[in-house]
Design an enzyme around this catalytic site. Structure first.
Site, PDB file in Angstrom:
ATOM      1  N   THR A  83      59.390 -36.519-102.043  1.00 51.68           N
ATOM      2  CA  THR A  83      58.136 -36.385-101.312  1.00 51.68           C
ATOM      3  C   THR A  83      58.298 -35.258-100.303  1.00 51.68           C
ATOM      4  O   THR A  83      59.403 -35.046 -99.799  1.00 51.68           O
ATOM      5  CB  THR A  83      57.785 -37.690-100.570  1.00 51.68           C
ATOM      6  OG1 THR A  83      56.814 -37.442 -99.542  1.00 51.68           O
ATOM      7  CG2 THR A  83      58.997 -38.318 -99.914  1.00 51.68           C
ATOM      8  N   CYS A 196      53.184 -30.380-101.586  1.00 52.49           N
ATOM      9  CA  CYS A 196      53.007 -31.798-101.900  1.00 52.49           C
ATOM     10  C   CYS A 196      53.492 -31.980-103.325  1.00 52.49           C
ATOM     11  O   CYS A 196      53.151 -31.180-104.206  1.00 52.49           O
ATOM     12  CB  CYS A 196      51.549 -32.215-101.771  1.00 52.49           C
ATOM     13  SG  CYS A 196      51.222 -33.875-102.391  1.00 52.49           S
TER      14      CYS A 196
END
Length: 229
Positions: A83, A196
């Site tokens: 992440t 992202c």
């Protein structure tokens, strides 16, 4: 090969991409039936997003630190946070274990610097775009970072949380991202960072005029290099 612990589920969709990329990378590098020795702890993303929205970063840090310790105890020789956003807690997690953690921002900054990029657009969640924890890793390598206007940033954040984290691919959102990338190119950015891990589901890095840096691919490659070192 060294055993890698993966902290995933943020979201499951991008963790699946990591798993695929890392195993394929090891297979390409070593040949035969080689695959990566991995230990994965994957979260339910729904309560994670609620804690993020509530700015409950201390609680989230405690959770991720606990996961890191469990993976280390299970035999992981190094760790990866699958992440971008949760690298906000990198120092908290790294301080909880004795094994190294591959930082996605450092991996990205190293590649951009090697390619001579000095001005880059950054898109991701509102946390990644709006806070300093990610930007500072890039700026430390002499890379000036630009983010979209507030309206575009809010829409990208919505797309990530409401669509991509659920595995939803929308043509309308693809067009919106394409417009954003075009605008960044017109603003004379040398490249755009997909900050992202889900954004690669919506943006084809090879199908844009401006160079696109996919942090998921860069992070996965770093993991392959570490595993096989």
């Amino acid at each position: 090969m060294r055993k890698l612990g993966m902290i995933g589920g943020m979201s499951w969709a991008s963790t699946a991409i990591y798993y695929d990329m890392i195993n394929k990378g090891v297979a390409r590098k070593l040949g035969g039936r080689s695959s990566a020795p991995l230990i994965i702890e994957s979260y339910d993303f729904e309560p994670i997003t609620a804690l993020q929205a509530a700015e409950a970063w201390q609680r989230l840090g405690d959770m991720l630190a606990g996961t890191a310790r469990r993976l280390q105890a299970a035999g992981a020789e190094g760790l990866i946070l699958c992440t971008n956003t949760m690298h906000r807690l990198y120092d908290r997690v790294a301080g909880a274990v004795a094994v190294p953690i591959l930082h996605i921002g450092d991996v990205t900054a190293e590649k951009l610097a090697a390619d001579g990029v000095r001005r880059a657009g950054l898109i991701g969640t509102r946390f990644t775009m709006g806070e300093s924890f990610y930007r500072e890793r890039l700026e430390a390598r002499g890379i000036a970072v630009a983010t979209p206007d507030s309206g575009t940033a809010a829409e990208i954040d919505r797309i990530i949380f409401d669509e991509l984290s659920r595995g939803v691919i929308s043509r309308q959102s693809q067009r919106r991202l394409k417009t954003c990338l075009t605008e960044m190119g017109q603003a004379r950015q040398q490249a755009v960072i997909l900050g992202c891990t889900e954004l690669v589901m919506l943006v084809d890095p090879a199908a844009n005029v401006i160079p696109i840096y996919d942090t998921t691919a860069l992070h996965s490659k770093a993991a392959v290099d570490w595993i096989t070192a």
